[in-house]
Design a protein around this motif. Structure first.
Motif, PDB file in Angstrom:
ATOM      1  N   VAL A 138       0.839  -1.204   0.000  1.00 47.96           N
ATOM      2  CA  VAL A 138       0.000   0.000   0.000  1.00 47.96           C
ATOM      3  C   VAL A 138       0.874   1.253   0.000  1.00 47.96           C
ATOM      4  O   VAL A 138       0.624   2.207  -0.748  1.00 47.96           O
ATOM      5  CB  VAL A 138      -0.935   0.003   1.224  1.00 47.96           C
ATOM      6  N   LEU A 139       1.897   1.261   0.814  1.00 53.89           N
ATOM      7  CA  LEU A 139       2.767   2.436   0.921  1.00 53.89           C
ATOM      8  C   LEU A 139       3.447   2.763  -0.405  1.00 53.89           C
ATOM      9  O   LEU A 139       3.615   3.929  -0.764  1.00 53.89           O
ATOM     10  CB  LEU A 139       3.825   2.189   2.000  1.00 53.89           C
ATOM     11  N   VAL A 140       3.803   1.738  -1.162  1.00 55.39           N
ATOM     12  CA  VAL A 140       4.529   1.937  -2.420  1.00 55.39           C
ATOM     13  C   VAL A 140       3.590   2.271  -3.578  1.00 55.39           C
ATOM     14  O   VAL A 140       3.885   3.163  -4.385  1.00 55.39           O
ATOM     15  CB  VAL A 140       5.371   0.686  -2.759  1.00 55.39           C
ATOM     16  N   PHE A 141       2.458   1.597  -3.674  1.00 49.81           N
ATOM     17  CA  PHE A 141       1.643   1.677  -4.882  1.00 49.81           C
ATOM     18  C   PHE A 141       0.402   2.555  -4.777  1.00 49.81           C
ATOM     19  O   PHE A 141      -0.170   2.929  -5.804  1.00 49.81           O
ATOM     20  CB  PHE A 141       1.218   0.266  -5.305  1.00 49.81           C
ATOM     21  N   MET A 142      -0.076   2.881  -3.563  1.00 49.41           N
ATOM     22  CA  MET A 142      -1.286   3.701  -3.438  1.00 49.41           C
ATOM     23  C   MET A 142      -1.010   5.138  -3.894  1.00 49.41           C
ATOM     24  O   MET A 142      -0.148   5.819  -3.334  1.00 49.41           O
ATOM     25  CB  MET A 142      -1.770   3.717  -1.994  1.00 49.41           C
ATOM     26  N   PRO A 143      -1.723   5.648  -4.917  1.00 47.90           N
ATOM     27  CA  PRO A 143      -1.529   7.049  -5.331  1.00 47.90           C
ATOM     28  C   PRO A 143      -2.131   8.012  -4.306  1.00 47.90           C
ATOM     29  O   PRO A 143      -3.152   7.710  -3.687  1.00 47.90           O
ATOM     30  CB  PRO A 143      -2.272   7.117  -6.660  1.00 47.90           C
ATOM     31  N   ASP A 144      -1.482   9.171  -4.144  1.00 45.98           N
ATOM     32  CA  ASP A 144      -1.954  10.148  -3.157  1.00 45.98           C
ATOM     33  C   ASP A 144      -2.922  11.158  -3.747  1.00 45.98           C
ATOM     34  O   ASP A 144      -4.016  11.360  -3.252  1.00 45.98           O
ATOM     35  CB  ASP A 144      -0.757  10.870  -2.531  1.00 45.98           C
ATOM     36  N   SER A 145      -2.519  11.833  -4.807  1.00 46.02           N
ATOM     37  CA  SER A 145      -3.360  12.854  -5.429  1.00 46.02           C
ATOM     38  C   SER A 145      -2.897  13.056  -6.861  1.00 46.02           C
ATOM     39  O   SER A 145      -1.754  12.723  -7.203  1.00 46.02           O
ATOM     40  CB  SER A 145      -3.264  14.176  -4.656  1.00 46.02           C
ATOM     41  N   PRO A 146      -3.747  13.614  -7.724  1.00 40.63           N
ATOM     42  CA  PRO A 146      -3.327  13.884  -9.105  1.00 40.63           C
ATOM     43  C   PRO A 146      -2.104  14.806  -9.165  1.00 40.63           C
ATOM     44  O   PRO A 146      -1.245  14.639 -10.029  1.00 40.63           O
ATOM     45  CB  PRO A 146      -4.561  14.553  -9.720  1.00 40.63           C
ATOM     46  N   GLU A 147      -2.043  15.773  -8.251  1.00 37.89           N
ATOM     47  CA  GLU A 147      -0.922  16.710  -8.258  1.00 37.89           C
ATOM     48  C   GLU A 147       0.419  16.012  -8.033  1.00 37.89           C
ATOM     49  O   GLU A 147       1.451  16.452  -8.546  1.00 37.89           O
ATOM     50  CB  GLU A 147      -1.124  17.777  -7.173  1.00 37.89           C
ATOM     51  N   ARG A 148       0.423  14.914  -7.283  1.00 40.88           N
ATOM     52  CA  ARG A 148       1.663  14.201  -6.957  1.00 40.88           C
ATOM     53  C   ARG A 148       1.941  13.031  -7.906  1.00 40.88           C
ATOM     54  O   ARG A 148       2.969  12.368  -7.763  1.00 40.88           O
ATOM     55  CB  ARG A 148       1.596  13.659  -5.529  1.00 40.88           C
ATOM     56  N   ALA A 149       1.025  12.762  -8.829  1.00 42.99           N
ATOM     57  CA  ALA A 149       1.136  11.570  -9.676  1.00 42.99           C
ATOM     58  C   ALA A 149       2.140  11.802 -10.812  1.00 42.99           C
ATOM     59  O   ALA A 149       1.834  12.480 -11.798  1.00 42.99           O
ATOM     60  CB  ALA A 149      -0.237  11.212 -10.241  1.00 42.99           C
ATOM     61  N   LYS A 150       3.308  11.217 -10.687  1.00 40.29           N
ATOM     62  CA  LYS A 150       4.341  11.348 -11.721  1.00 40.29           C
ATOM     63  C   LYS A 150       3.977  10.576 -12.985  1.00 40.29           C
ATOM     64  O   LYS A 150       4.551  10.811 -14.053  1.00 40.29           O
ATOM     65  CB  LYS A 150       5.680  10.857 -11.173  1.00 40.29           C
ATOM     66  N   TRP A 151       3.034   9.644 -12.853  1.00 39.71           N
ATOM     67  CA  TRP A 151       2.636   8.816 -13.996  1.00 39.71           C
ATOM     68  C   TRP A 151       1.523   9.455 -14.828  1.00 39.71           C
ATOM     69  O   TRP A 151       1.043   8.855 -15.792  1.00 39.71           O
ATOM     70  CB  TRP A 151       2.189   7.430 -13.508  1.00 39.71           C
ATOM     71  N   LEU A 152       1.113  10.694 -14.476  1.00 41.67           N
ATOM     72  CA  LEU A 152       0.155  11.451 -15.276  1.00 41.67           C
ATOM     73  C   LEU A 152       0.863  12.585 -16.001  1.00 41.67           C
ATOM     74  O   LEU A 152       1.784  13.208 -15.453  1.00 41.67           O
ATOM     75  CB  LEU A 152      -0.949  12.038 -14.396  1.00 41.67           C
ATOM     76  N   THR A 153       0.425  12.874 -17.231  1.00 40.78           N
ATOM     77  CA  THR A 153       0.946  14.037 -17.936  1.00 40.78           C
ATOM     78  C   THR A 153       0.319  15.304 -17.364  1.00 40.78           C
ATOM     79  O   THR A 153      -0.665  15.251 -16.621  1.00 40.78           O
ATOM     80  CB  THR A 153       0.631  13.945 -19.435  1.00 40.78           C
ATOM     81  N   THR A 154       0.858  16.447 -17.739  1.00 40.85           N
ATOM     82  CA  THR A 154       0.304  17.720 -17.267  1.00 40.85           C
ATOM     83  C   THR A 154      -1.145  17.883 -17.714  1.00 40.85           C
ATOM     84  O   THR A 154      -2.001  18.322 -16.938  1.00 40.85           O
ATOM     85  CB  THR A 154       1.146  18.893 -17.796  1.00 40.85           C
ATOM     86  N   ASP A 155      -1.432  17.533 -18.970  1.00 44.01           N
ATOM     87  CA  ASP A 155      -2.802  17.645 -19.479  1.00 44.01           C
ATOM     88  C   ASP A 155      -3.748  16.730 -18.690  1.00 44.01           C
ATOM     89  O   ASP A 155      -4.889  17.106 -18.381  1.00 44.01           O
ATOM     90  CB  ASP A 155      -2.856  17.271 -20.962  1.00 44.01           C
ATOM     91  N   GLU A 156      -3.296  15.531 -18.374  1.00 41.61           N
ATOM     92  CA  GLU A 156      -4.136  14.588 -17.639  1.00 41.61           C
ATOM     93  C   GLU A 156      -4.402  15.079 -16.215  1.00 41.61           C
ATOM     94  O   GLU A 156      -5.521  14.953 -15.703  1.00 41.61           O
ATOM     95  CB  GLU A 156      -3.469  13.214 -17.615  1.00 41.61           C
ATOM     96  N   LYS A 157      -3.393  15.659 -15.583  1.00 36.26           N
ATOM     97  CA  LYS A 157      -3.585  16.220 -14.243  1.00 36.26           C
ATOM     98  C   LYS A 157      -4.622  17.335 -14.269  1.00 36.26           C
ATOM     99  O   LYS A 157      -5.501  17.407 -13.395  1.00 36.26           O
ATOM    100  CB  LYS A 157      -2.257  16.748 -13.692  1.00 36.26           C
ATOM    101  N   GLU A 158      -4.534  18.188 -15.264  1.00 32.92           N
ATOM    102  CA  GLU A 158      -5.490  19.295 -15.364  1.00 32.92           C
ATOM    103  C   GLU A 158      -6.914  18.776 -15.549  1.00 32.92           C
ATOM    104  O   GLU A 158      -7.867  19.337 -14.999  1.00 32.92           O
ATOM    105  CB  GLU A 158      -5.092  20.220 -16.520  1.00 32.92           C
ATOM    106  N   GLN A 159      -7.062  17.713 -16.338  1.00 31.87           N
ATOM    107  CA  GLN A 159      -8.393  17.140 -16.562  1.00 31.87           C
ATOM    108  C   GLN A 159      -8.975  16.576 -15.268  1.00 31.87           C
ATOM    109  O   GLN A 159     -10.151  16.796 -14.948  1.00 31.87           O
ATOM    110  CB  GLN A 159      -8.313  16.029 -17.610  1.00 31.87           C
TER     111      GLN A 159
END
Length: 468
Positions: free
Chosen positions: A222-243
């Motif tokens: 859980v500590l390694v794989f649970m995402p916290d928020s879109p703002e912190r998600a390195k696996w999302l592009t900038t456009d995807e975060k904005e959406q």
């Protein structure tokens, strides 16, 4: 799009979310990019939540299986004492849900959920070392304190990552794994019956110990794989975060990554009559379904199955219930209405309870087994609907969080009544348990109709304001 079609669409959407004053998010990906984004979030968030809910449900439901494997006899616990142990979990669980939801505003979700998972795993393991009623009671009470933080945090995560029209499918997906846990716990308990006496420990002790160790191991995942928020998600592009942030803002969960909690948020939720109607629906479901599910292994024993086979025979019942949860969630999001699924679920559950109560208890065991599927399939399918319905209908992250948390806290507190309604002294008829379940299912149907009427009236009023 014609004006008639637009008006019809607004009515449907607003029955599940009455936030008519918000504008659609200005930033939009095209359909292909949007679907790709949703699938990407699904792959990261839903498996984590599903696995957590699965293990939490297995841990909490292991008490019913342990009772069949000899816990009550080993610890010299009578029927009333066992009911007290069961009830202690739901009291502590309910009381600590609101404090846990406040904490999540100040701690990263991945860290908070990992801590909770590790601690409840250790408590489950220690449950296998209980030597008397007091030890079993204390372990169960402490387990409720720790597990109280999971479901509100999970609902918050889903609300922060998904638009409202995608909400129930995701809630239904991880909730269905919890329902499936009824099957897994039965299979696990069946396997562990063969460990009775290993290392000088009874099989019910091994049940708690092994499940607890597995839960502690899950905490690191859980500590390694649970995402916290879109703002912190390195696996999302900038456009995807904005959406994602635009959709989150439109759904009423706020544009900011975090929000400070104030007492005003609790007051907003507590003074909204619709929130209390959602709470009542939770009470109806919990008392009717959880009380029956905790008694299910004993009911199956009365159908003529051995203790070991009774564990196995719970598997198809929970598998059917999980299928009902997923199906109801899919169609609810598809038609953008929550009330229809609630009405169907309460009706199916009501029919199942009436048939089981009225049928003779010394014959037609196959038919009675079939209607056990109706009870849990119908009632479990409703829960994601009413959680999503409540979340959709409250604007502002603070009020939204408190509304759902109140629904979960009071709803779970009511479960204590359900667990104590199926009295051993009334077996095999269980007049109190079945009677209460039937009355509450009927009440749930009426309250669902009332909520739908209130929301439609509000939508009509807001539509007039928009036209003006």
């Amino acid at each position: 799009m014609s004006s008639e079609k637009l008006e019809d669409t607004v009515t449907q959407i607003h029955e599940s979310a009455t936030i008519a004053t918000l504008e659609q998010p200005a930033y939009q990906l095209d359909d292909v990019q949007y679907k790709k984004l949703i699938r990407k979030i699904d792959r990261r968030l839903v498996p984590c939540l599903a696995l957590l809910y699965l293990i939490s449900y297995v841990d909490r439901s292991s008490l019913a299986n342990a009772s069949i494997l000899g816990l009550k006899k080993s610890l010299n616990i009578d029927g009333k004492g066992y009911n007290l142990i069961v009830t202690s979990f739901f009291f502590s669980y309910s009381v600590f849900e609101i404090p846990s939801q406040i904490v999540i505003n100040y701690v990263r979700p991945s860290l908070w959920l990992a801590i909770l998972t590790a601690v409840w795993g250790m408590i489950t393991t220690l449950s296998g070392l209980a030597q008397n009623f007091g030890g079993a009671f204390a372990a169960r009470f402490c387990l409720g304190i720790v597990e109280a933080g999971f479901f509100p945090a999970a609902m918050l995560q889903v609300a922060l990552w998904y638009p409202r029209e995608e909400l129930q499918k995701r809630v239904g997906a991880f909730y269905a794994t919890g329902v499936l846990a009824g099957s897994f716990s039965g299979l696990i308990a069946y396997g562990i019956t063969h460990m009775d006496g290993d290392a000088g420990l009874e099989s019910w002790r091994w049940l708690f110990i092994l499940e607890g160790i597995a839960t502690v191991a899950l905490a690191s995942v859980v500590l390694v794989f649970m995402p916290d928020s879109p703002e912190r998600a390195k696996w999302l592009t900038t456009d995807e975060k904005e959406q994602v942030i635009a959709a989150r803002t439109y759904s009423g969960a706020g544009a900011q990554e975090s929000q400070e909690w104030t007492m005003h948020h609790l007051k907003e939720a507590a003074t909204d009559v619709k929130v209390w109607l959602y709470v009542w629906l939770s009470i109806c479901i919990n008392i009717s379904s959880i009380g029956f599910s905790y008694t299910l292994p004993t009911v199956l024993l009365q159908l003529g199955y051995s203790a070991a086979n009774a564990q196995l025979m719970t598997v198809p019942i929970y598998a059917v219930a999980a299928l009902c949860v997923v199906t109801a969630a899919y169609f609810s999001d598809r038609i953008q209405q929550r009330s229809f699924g609630c009405l169907c679920g309460f009706t199916v559950g009501l029919i199942g309870l009436v048939v089981l109560y009225c049928m003779p208890k010394d014959s037609l065991s196959g038919v009675r087994y079939f209607f056990c599927m109706w009870v849990l399939g119908g009632l479990f399918a409703i829960y994601p609907s009413i959680l999503s319905w409540n979340s959709n209908n409250n604007a502002g992250r603070g009020k939204k969080n408190m509304a759902v948390t109140l629904q979960l806290a009071i709803g779970n507190l009511s479960t204590a009544a359900g667990n104590n309604s199926y009295l051993a002294s009334e077996a095999p008829n269980y007049k109190t348990g079945f009677g209460l379940g039937i009355a509450l299912c009927a009440s749930g149907i009426l309250v669902t109709l009332l909520l739908s009427y209130i929301l439609r009236k509000e939508n009509a009023r807001k539509a007039l304001v928009d036209v003006s």
